[in-house]
Design a protein around this motif. Structure first.
Motif, short mmCIF file in Angstrom:
data_model
loop_
_atom_site.label_atom_id
_atom_site.label_comp_id
_atom_site.label_asym_id
_atom_site.label_seq_id
_atom_site.Cartn_x
_atom_site.Cartn_y
_atom_site.Cartn_z
N MET A 127 2.33 54.60 -6.43
CA MET A 127 2.66 53.99 -5.16
C MET A 127 3.95 53.20 -5.32
N ASP A 128 4.89 53.45 -4.42
CA ASP A 128 6.18 52.77 -4.50
C ASP A 128 6.30 51.74 -3.38
N ASP A 129 7.48 51.13 -3.29
CA ASP A 129 7.71 50.08 -2.29
C ASP A 129 7.61 50.62 -0.86
N ALA A 158 -7.39 42.00 7.95
CA ALA A 158 -7.57 42.85 6.79
C ALA A 158 -6.27 43.09 6.05
N HIS A 159 -5.31 42.18 6.16
CA HIS A 159 -4.02 42.39 5.49
C HIS A 159 -4.15 42.17 4.00
N VAL A 160 -3.98 43.24 3.25
CA VAL A 160 -4.04 43.14 1.79
C VAL A 160 -2.65 42.82 1.25
N LEU A 161 -1.67 43.51 1.78
CA LEU A 161 -0.29 43.30 1.36
C LEU A 161 0.41 42.47 2.42
N LYS A 162 1.05 41.41 2.00
CA LYS A 162 1.78 40.57 2.94
C LYS A 162 3.25 40.57 2.57
N GLU A 163 4.07 40.44 3.60
CA GLU A 163 5.50 40.34 3.36
C GLU A 163 5.79 38.99 2.72
N ALA A 164 6.75 38.96 1.83
CA ALA A 164 7.12 37.70 1.17
C ALA A 164 7.93 36.83 2.10
#
Length: 149
Positions: free
Chosen positions: A1-3, A143-149
């Motif tokens: 998995m990439d960006d 359900a946000h697992v990935l959050k923007e920095a």
């Protein structure tokens, strides 16, 4: 998995109905390439499901409750897990470390449903002890697992 995959997952976690063209414009890919990536992420199990986010109060389930549960020593843990999967009020059930066996997240219509829930666990001989926490409000929910920095 990439960006790019991570960005696609983040975008879908915010809005699963977002168009492939819209996602593609954000990650600089053609809609067909976005679709291929989504299919691959789904096939690998990275994306488990697409869902609808319902306003709980609008469907009469405005009370959010967390219950710490310690199972009885003689409880059938597999039966408890099956009960949790099948119970309509249980949104999440986590096996945890420490003094408790499980942390359960419930959505219910009214406060008296807490007692009904606990009585059901007692009847099935699962419940050793419990502690209930009622959520007054939620600053962040989803359900946000990935959050923007």
């Amino acid at each position: 998995m990439d960006d790019i995959d991570r960005k696609i997952i983040e975008l879908l976690s915010r809005d699963a109905r977002r168009s492939l063209a819209d996602i593609g414009s954000v990650v600089d890919l053609a809609p067909s390439s976005v679709n291929d990536r989504i299919r691959r992420l789904t096939a690998s199990g990275t994306i488990r499901r697409f869902t609808v986010d319902v306003e709980p109060a609008a469907v009469g389930m405005g009370v959010l409750v967390y219950v710490w549960i310690a199972l009885r020593e003689d409880a059938d843990e597999a039966a408890f897990r099956n009960h949790a999967v099948a119970h309509p009020a249980i949104l999440e059930c986590h096996h945890v470390t420490g003094a408790w066996s499980y942390l359960v997240k419930l959505r219910i219509a009214e406060m008296s449903d807490i007692e009904t829930f606990l009585s059901g666990l007692k009847t099935k001989r699962f419940l050793g002890r419990s502690e209930t926490v009622i959520a007054l409000s939620s600053a962040v929910e989803g359900a946000h697992v990935l959050k923007e920095a």
